[in-house]
Write a protein that holds these residues in place. Structure first.
Motif, PDB file in Angstrom:
ATOM      1  N   GLY A   1     -10.980  -2.439 -17.623  1.00 16.35           N
ATOM      2  CA  GLY A   1     -10.931  -1.884 -16.278  1.00 16.35           C
ATOM      3  C   GLY A   1      -9.500  -1.752 -15.777  1.00 16.35           C
ATOM      4  N   GLY A   2      -9.263  -0.763 -14.924  1.00 11.66           N
ATOM      5  CA  GLY A   2      -7.935  -0.575 -14.362  1.00 11.66           C
ATOM      6  C   GLY A   2      -7.618  -1.626 -13.302  1.00 11.66           C
ATOM      7  N   ASN A   3      -6.347  -1.877 -13.100  1.00 13.31           N
ATOM      8  CA  ASN A   3      -5.929  -2.862 -12.109  1.00 13.31           C
ATOM      9  C   ASN A   3      -6.014  -2.296 -10.692  1.00 13.31           C
ATOM     10  N   GLY A   4      -6.237  -3.177  -9.733  1.00  8.72           N
ATOM     11  CA  GLY A   4      -6.195  -2.763  -8.334  1.00  8.72           C
ATOM     12  C   GLY A   4      -4.753  -2.524  -7.880  1.00  8.72           C
TER      13      GLY A   4
ATOM     14  N   GLY B   1       0.233   0.959   9.564  1.00  6.49           N
ATOM     15  CA  GLY B   1      -0.787   1.818   8.967  1.00  6.49           C
ATOM     16  C   GLY B   1      -1.894   1.060   8.257  1.00  6.49           C
ATOM     17  N   GLY B   2      -1.573  -0.126   7.809  1.00  3.95           N
ATOM     18  CA  GLY B   2      -2.594  -0.922   7.142  1.00  3.95           C
ATOM     19  C   GLY B   2      -2.649  -0.685   5.645  1.00  3.95           C
ATOM     20  N   PRO B   3      -3.412  -1.525   4.917  1.00  6.08           N
ATOM     21  CA  PRO B   3      -3.502  -1.418   3.460  1.00  6.08           C
ATOM     22  C   PRO B   3      -4.331  -0.207   3.031  1.00  6.08           C
ATOM     23  N   ASN B   4      -3.893   0.427   1.964  1.00  8.15           N
ATOM     24  CA  ASN B   4      -4.678   1.552   1.425  1.00  8.15           C
ATOM     25  C   ASN B   4      -4.623   1.601  -0.099  1.00  8.15           C
ATOM     26  N   GLY B   5      -4.495   0.435  -0.692  1.00  5.25           N
ATOM     27  CA  GLY B   5      -4.484   0.361  -2.154  1.00  5.25           C
ATOM     28  C   GLY B   5      -5.904   0.442  -2.707  1.00  5.25           C
ATOM     29  N   GLY B   6      -6.153   1.371  -3.631  1.00  2.00           N
ATOM     30  CA  GLY B   6      -7.498   1.588  -4.169  1.00  2.00           C
ATOM     31  C   GLY B   6      -7.826   0.687  -5.360  1.00  2.00           C
ATOM     32  N   ASP B   7      -9.099   0.690  -5.726  1.00  2.00           N
ATOM     33  CA  ASP B   7      -9.564  -0.102  -6.866  1.00  2.00           C
ATOM     34  C   ASP B   7      -9.246   0.597  -8.186  1.00  2.00           C
ATOM     35  N   GLY B   8      -9.205  -0.190  -9.244  1.00  2.00           N
ATOM     36  CA  GLY B   8      -9.054   0.383 -10.579  1.00  2.00           C
ATOM     37  C   GLY B   8     -10.366   0.967 -11.072  1.00  2.00           C
ATOM     38  N   GLY B   9     -10.281   1.872 -12.010  1.00  2.00           N
ATOM     39  CA  GLY B   9     -11.480   2.512 -12.565  1.00  2.00           C
ATOM     40  C   GLY B   9     -12.153   1.647 -13.626  1.00  2.00           C
ATOM     41  N   ARG B  10     -13.438   1.844 -13.782  1.00  2.50           N
ATOM     42  CA  ARG B  10     -14.190   1.110 -14.799  1.00  2.50           C
ATOM     43  C   ARG B  10     -13.818   1.602 -16.198  1.00  2.50           C
ATOM     44  N   GLY B  11     -13.793   0.673 -17.133  1.00  2.00           N
ATOM     45  CA  GLY B  11     -13.549   1.041 -18.522  1.00  2.00           C
ATOM     46  C   GLY B  11     -14.754   1.743 -19.129  1.00  2.00           C
ATOM     47  N   GLY B  12     -14.535   2.522 -20.145  1.00  2.00           N
ATOM     48  CA  GLY B  12     -15.622   3.267 -20.784  1.00  2.00           C
ATOM     49  C   GLY B  12     -16.561   2.371 -21.575  1.00  2.00           C
TER      50      GLY B  12
END
Length: 360
Positions: free
Chosen positions: A16-19, A32-43
């Motif tokens: 899985g990708g890192n946050g 503005g606040g936090p806007n860091g997205g989640d990592g993607g799921r591995g295949g």
């Protein structure tokens, strides 16, 4: 195409990708606040039962299979993309076993069946996930989870209703060619059959069964002698075994009874469950025995073999006696299939069935 019924492979699902840790930056918006997205799921790694395949030869030359890694999360509330999946096409009847522990994990028995054999890792959380009333500027993130990695053993057991067994040159290939659509190699020397042959026997409209011809067995096969021991496992899924015996051996001094007993002993040594399967004796090459000697030779065989089950006399070459054999086999298989089906409950009485509970 070379027949391969066993292969070892290594598979790896994607990590899985890192946050991501990121904050919104816009003019006139100081916080503005936090806007860091989640990592993607591995295949994931999938296995699919493909009816167009009948061998594992592709996995002999391609042993490692890896799915894609998930992308890392990004700012602006952007999640990482999922990693690409990997789909492995395998023949129907493939058994997937953990190569390290020997535990059976999956069996592909239904055409088109699709199972996940390695799960991709979940993506890590970005800092937007940790925002709360008391933590308005979180700097936490989590790494992606690793994908599953496995070493697998693939084993193919052909799916057939009827299995043919017997000594080399007993006439198994000739019989399967006579009664089915299979066209195996046939010659007058031992070990002509080098791998299992499957044939579909048509009895009538929408009436058929599958027969498997495996290489001939010899004495000591259960310990690895000859070729047939490599394919004995293919007979484990059959509903009926037809034991072909050469009633007119070419070499003088060869006893058909001794040969038949040797095969039965090897079967018992290899697998008791296989030995206990329904087994019919088929006396082949009747055309090579003078008509006036046939009855006496058959009676002598039955007496010395002490066999009390069904016995058939055929000539696979001239197809004499093949039709009654095919009809009897089909009726036996049909009866077995009917016995295996669960009993149907009449819907008129389904509501009247008592309810079970833990109270007495």
């Amino acid at each position: 195409m070379k027949f391969v019924d066993e292969a070892f492979i290594d598979i790896a699902a994607g990590d899985g990708g890192n946050g991501c840790v990121s904050f919104r930056h816009e003019k006139y918006k100081e916080f503005g606040g936090p806007n860091g997205g989640d990592g993607g799921r591995g295949g994931h790694v999938w296995a699919v039962a493909d009816v167009s395949l009948n061998t594992l030869v592709d996995f002999r030359f391609s042993r490692r299979h890896e799915a894609g890694r998930g992308e890392h999360g990004m700012g602006s509330d952007m999640f990482g993309a999922m990693g690409h999946d990997v789909t492995l096409k395998m023949p129907v009847g493939t058994i997937i076993t953990d190569a390290e522990t020997g535990d059976v994990m999956y069996e592909l028995l239904v055409p088109g069946e699709k199972i996940m054999i390695a799960k991709g890792g979940d993506g890590g959380f970005g800092n937007m996930r940790f925002k709360s009333a008391i933590n308005r500027a979180p700097r936490q993130k989590t790494p992606g989870w690793p994908g599953e990695k496995k070493s697998l053993k693939l084993e193919l057991k052909v799916l057939a209703d009827v299995g043919l067994l017997g000594m080399p040159n007993a006439g198994k290939s000739t019989l399967i060619a006579a009664v089915s659509n299979a066209r195996p190699k046939i010659a007058d020397y031992p070990f002509t059959t080098l791998h299992p042959n499957l044939g579909v026997v048509r009895v009538g409209p929408e009436q058929s069964f599958v027969v498997a011809d495996v290489p001939g067995l010899i004495e000591g096969a259960s310990e690895g002698a000859g070729l047939g021991h490599q394919f004995l496992r293919h007979l484990q899924r059959t509903r009926l075994l037809l034991h072909l015996v050469d009633i007119a051996p070419f070499d003088e001094g060869v006893d058909p009874v001794a040969q038949a007993k040797a095969i039965v002993n090897e079967l018992k040594k290899y697998d008791k469950a296989l030995y206990d399967k329904p087994r019919w004796i088929v006396l082949n090459k009747l055309d090579m025995v003078p008509k006036e000697e046939r009855e006496a030779r058959v009676k002598d065989f039955v007496k010395r073999m002490r066999y009390k089950g069904p016995i058939f006399q055929i000539s696979a070459l001239t197809r004499e006696g093949c039709e009654p054999l095919v009809q009897a086999v089909y009726q036996h298989i049909k009866a077995q299939q009917k016995a295996e089906q669960p009993a149907e409950v009449d819907p008129r009485f389904a509501s009247a069935a008592p309810e079970t509970s833990g109270q007495k």
